[in-house]
Scaffold this motif. Structure first.
Motif, mmCIF file in Angstrom:
data_model
loop_
_atom_site.group_PDB
_atom_site.id
_atom_site.type_symbol
_atom_site.label_atom_id
_atom_site.label_comp_id
_atom_site.label_asym_id
_atom_site.label_seq_id
_atom_site.Cartn_x
_atom_site.Cartn_y
_atom_site.Cartn_z
ATOM 1 N N GLY A 38 0.824 -1.215 0.000
ATOM 2 C CA GLY A 38 0.000 0.000 0.000
ATOM 3 C C GLY A 38 0.852 1.257 0.000
ATOM 4 O O GLY A 38 0.356 2.344 -0.294
ATOM 5 N N GLN A 39 2.153 1.116 0.337
ATOM 6 C CA GLN A 39 3.040 2.293 0.298
ATOM 7 C C GLN A 39 3.866 2.265 -0.984
ATOM 8 O O GLN A 39 4.031 1.211 -1.599
ATOM 9 N N ASP A 40 4.406 3.445 -1.345
ATOM 10 C CA ASP A 40 5.220 3.467 -2.563
ATOM 11 C C ASP A 40 6.705 3.347 -2.214
ATOM 12 O O ASP A 40 7.079 3.200 -1.050
ATOM 13 N N ILE A 41 7.548 3.465 -3.241
ATOM 14 C CA ILE A 41 8.975 3.195 -3.055
ATOM 15 C C ILE A 41 9.760 4.443 -2.598
ATOM 16 O O ILE A 41 10.947 4.361 -2.280
ATOM 17 N N ASN A 42 9.076 5.594 -2.524
ATOM 18 C CA ASN A 42 9.821 6.844 -2.280
ATOM 19 C C ASN A 42 10.532 6.868 -0.927
ATOM 20 O O ASN A 42 11.623 7.439 -0.815
ATOM 21 N N ALA A 43 9.942 6.232 0.088
ATOM 22 C CA ALA A 43 10.603 6.220 1.403
ATOM 23 C C ALA A 43 11.922 5.445 1.315
ATOM 24 O O ALA A 43 12.899 5.778 1.995
ATOM 25 N N ILE A 44 11.953 4.433 0.466
ATOM 26 C CA ILE A 44 13.184 3.651 0.269
ATOM 27 C C ILE A 44 14.241 4.529 -0.409
ATOM 28 O O ILE A 44 15.411 4.547 -0.006
ATOM 29 N N TYR A 45 13.817 5.263 -1.440
ATOM 30 C CA TYR A 45 14.770 6.178 -2.112
ATOM 31 C C TYR A 45 15.328 7.174 -1.101
ATOM 32 O O TYR A 45 16.514 7.473 -1.090
ATOM 33 N N HIS A 46 14.465 7.676 -0.229
ATOM 34 C CA HIS A 46 14.893 8.669 0.770
ATOM 35 C C HIS A 46 15.954 8.048 1.694
ATOM 36 O O HIS A 46 16.991 8.651 1.966
ATOM 37 N N THR A 47 15.671 6.819 2.172
ATOM 38 C CA THR A 47 16.615 6.132 3.070
ATOM 39 C C THR A 47 17.967 5.966 2.381
ATOM 40 O O THR A 47 19.020 6.273 2.950
ATOM 41 N N VAL A 48 17.923 5.473 1.163
ATOM 42 C CA VAL A 48 19.181 5.204 0.447
ATOM 43 C C VAL A 48 19.929 6.515 0.192
ATOM 44 O O VAL A 48 21.138 6.609 0.441
ATOM 45 N N GLU A 49 19.204 7.547 -0.266
ATOM 46 C CA GLU A 49 19.876 8.811 -0.601
ATOM 47 C C GLU A 49 20.499 9.449 0.639
ATOM 48 O O GLU A 49 21.550 10.084 0.566
ATOM 49 N N ASN A 50 19.876 9.246 1.783
ATOM 50 C CA ASN A 50 20.412 9.796 3.031
ATOM 51 C C ASN A 50 21.741 9.132 3.416
ATOM 52 O O ASN A 50 22.521 9.690 4.178
ATOM 53 N N LEU A 51 21.986 7.933 2.860
ATOM 54 C CA LEU A 51 23.198 7.192 3.248
ATOM 55 C C LEU A 51 24.216 7.053 2.111
ATOM 56 O O LEU A 51 25.272 6.462 2.295
ATOM 57 N N LEU A 52 23.899 7.654 0.957
ATOM 58 C CA LEU A 52 24.783 7.506 -0.207
ATOM 59 C C LEU A 52 26.174 8.074 0.028
ATOM 60 O O LEU A 52 27.161 7.572 -0.503
ATOM 61 N N GLU A 53 26.273 9.148 0.835
ATOM 62 C CA GLU A 53 27.575 9.813 1.030
ATOM 63 C C GLU A 53 28.621 8.883 1.669
ATOM 64 O O GLU A 53 29.805 9.167 1.605
ATOM 65 N N PHE A 54 28.153 7.753 2.253
ATOM 66 C CA PHE A 54 29.108 6.828 2.885
ATOM 67 C C PHE A 54 29.499 5.682 1.943
ATOM 68 O O PHE A 54 30.086 4.698 2.363
ATOM 69 N N ASN A 55 29.134 5.844 0.669
ATOM 70 C CA ASN A 55 29.542 4.924 -0.408
ATOM 71 C C ASN A 55 29.272 3.449 -0.125
ATOM 72 O O ASN A 55 30.205 2.631 -0.182
ATOM 73 N N PRO A 56 28.045 3.099 0.142
ATOM 74 C CA PRO A 56 27.786 1.655 0.336
ATOM 75 C C PRO A 56 28.027 0.904 -0.978
ATOM 76 O O PRO A 56 27.406 1.234 -1.977
ATOM 77 N N PRO A 57 28.897 -0.098 -0.973
ATOM 78 C CA PRO A 57 29.116 -0.858 -2.207
ATOM 79 C C PRO A 57 27.991 -1.856 -2.472
ATOM 80 O O PRO A 57 27.789 -2.294 -3.591
ATOM 81 N N PHE A 58 27.272 -2.215 -1.409
ATOM 82 C CA PHE A 58 26.123 -3.111 -1.595
ATOM 83 C C PHE A 58 25.071 -2.840 -0.521
ATOM 84 O O PHE A 58 25.391 -2.330 0.560
ATOM 85 N N ILE A 59 23.832 -3.149 -0.875
ATOM 86 C CA ILE A 59 22.698 -2.946 0.043
ATOM 87 C C ILE A 59 21.860 -4.213 0.047
ATOM 88 O O ILE A 59 21.525 -4.743 -1.023
ATOM 89 N N ASP A 60 21.512 -4.702 1.223
ATOM 90 C CA ASP A 60 20.651 -5.880 1.333
ATOM 91 C C ASP A 60 19.169 -5.483 1.360
ATOM 92 O O ASP A 60 18.817 -4.451 1.945
ATOM 93 N N VAL A 61 18.340 -6.317 0.783
ATOM 94 C CA VAL A 61 16.883 -6.120 0.884
ATOM 95 C C VAL A 61 16.271 -7.416 1.424
ATOM 96 O O VAL A 61 16.481 -8.494 0.847
ATOM 97 N N THR A 62 15.547 -7.312 2.519
ATOM 98 C CA THR A 62 14.970 -8.498 3.151
ATOM 99 C C THR A 62 13.832 -9.071 2.295
ATOM 100 O O THR A 62 13.263 -8.379 1.448
ATOM 101 N N TYR A 63 13.504 -10.335 2.556
ATOM 102 C CA TYR A 63 12.379 -10.986 1.888
ATOM 103 C C TYR A 63 11.355 -11.356 2.953
ATOM 104 O O TYR A 63 11.725 -11.866 4.020
ATOM 105 N N HIS A 64 10.103 -11.110 2.669
ATOM 106 C CA HIS A 64 9.046 -11.394 3.651
ATOM 107 C C HIS A 64 8.023 -12.323 3.042
ATOM 108 O O HIS A 64 7.343 -11.957 2.100
#
Ligand code: FAD
Length: 317
Positions: A25-51
């Motif tokens: 029911g929610q869109d993906i924008n909150a995820i973009y916000h989370t990632v963009e807030n942490l981009l400056e620390f150069n994450p080489p990989f990001i995990d996404v959980t499965y439910h």
């Protein structure tokens, strides 16, 4: 690039984190916000959980119960595809035994391969909330080691249909879960580490740990793994405590102990805003000590909220 290649090429400790797909029911924008807030620390990989799916029982007329199957957080595959193409960061979807037949798994892996996603974390998954014990699908896997073997088989071109000839070989880098404080169902840490070794022997390339709040537990776990001949990278997973309720919720949900000093500091807080500060300070201290010990990556459980992780990363990276 593979997680293990990022580690091999790194000159210093890497920063990575885990996000959850949003609730249905929610869109993906909150995820973009989370990632963009942490981009400056150069994450080489990001995990996404499965439910996986859950069962709900809805009361109908006459007191009858109707069983409904719901998936509250779908979208792992879509999020990985969207983020990898938007930010050019390697995405690491979690893949479960639970709810998957071997064929579902094979088809999921084929989708990942076609999308250019060649990192996965292979996990068994928990029992669905309405059941006490984990139940595999009829044609599914009972343990993560079997899932690892299937993924590793696909890397060698072994599909379920043995008649397929000259098949494409995938190239997945495989992570698995490790538990410094023992998995809740394991009879002992010794036995749990023996099963962990089976996952590595089946083809796992690295281990990523359950959260822990006392670094000694991680150091001791790594030592015991090395003594048992597990030589792959063991990435520590960290979560800053952020609410008073988590004092009981985290041990209940994740079967981890909290150190007495941390409990006292949280109990002295009069608001969750203060608890967040305590959690950030504790996690910074944990991160510093782990870096000094030479860990390859610090992996943070964000629960898709980035402010506290941003504060920690700012102090560390
Ligand atoms: P396994 O390695 O299969 O182990 C499960 C239990 O069985 C352990 O007690 C082990 O000692 C025992 N065991 C293993 N092999 C054997 C054997 N051959 N015979 C007898 N016993 C055996 N859950 C989700 O639903 N989605 C996620 O995205 C997710 N991400 C996670 C990420 C990390 C880093 C971690 C650590 C956990 C994650 N989990 C996730 C939770 C995980 O699914 C649960 O902890 C689950 O109960 C165990 O998964 P596993 O892969 O460690 O299982």
């Amino acid at each position: 690039m593979k997680v293990t290649e990022h580690i091999a090429q790194a000159e210093q400790c890497l920063f990575s984190f885990e996000i959850l797909p949003p609730l249905k029911g929610q869109d993906i924008n909150a995820i973009y916000h989370t990632v963009e807030n942490l981009l400056e620390f150069n994450p080489p990989f990001i995990d996404v959980t499965y439910h996986r799916e859950e069962y709900q029982y809805v009361e109908k007329a006459g007191g009858l119960l109707e069983k409904r199957v719901v998936r509250k957080r779908p979208g792992t595959l879509g999020i990985c595809a969207a983020l990898q193409s938007k930010y050019d960061i390697d995405m690491v979807p979690h893949v479960l035994c639970g709810g998957f037949t071997k064929e579902d798994t094979e088809n999921f892996l084929i989708d990942l391969d076609f999308l250019g996603i060649n990192n996965v974390v292979a996990l068994r998954g928990d029992a669905v909330p309405t059941e006490v014990y984990f139940k595999p699908e009829k044609q599914g896997h009972s343990y993560a080691s079997e899932l690892v073997a299937q993924i590793n088989g696909l890397n060698k071109g072994h599909y379920l249909d043995e008649e397929l000839k000259h098949s494409h070989t995938t190239d997945f880098c495989i992570g698995v879960g490790g538990y410094p404080e023992k998995h809740m169902e394991a009879p002992s840490l010794e036995k749990d580490i023996a099963f962990l070794k089976q996952k590595v022997e089946a083809g796992a390339d690295y281990i990523i740990t359950q959260m822990f709040f006392d670094n000694q537990k991680y150091f001791e776990f790594v030592k015991r793994c090395r003594e048992e001949g597990i030589n792959c990278p063991i990435i520590p997973g960290l979560k800053p405590i952020s609410t008073i309720k988590q004092l009981s919720l985290l041990p209940h949900r994740f079967h981890v102990d909290l150190p007495q000093d941390l409990i006292q500091a949280v109990e002295a807080c009069s608001s969750n805003a203060q608890v967040k500060e305590v959690g950030v300070e504790w996690c910074i201290a944990q991160s510093q000590e782990l870096i000094e010990a030479g860990v390859p990556v610090l992996h943070y459980y964000t629960m898709s909220r980035s402010e506290n992780i941003h504060k920690i990363a700012k102090a560390i990276f």
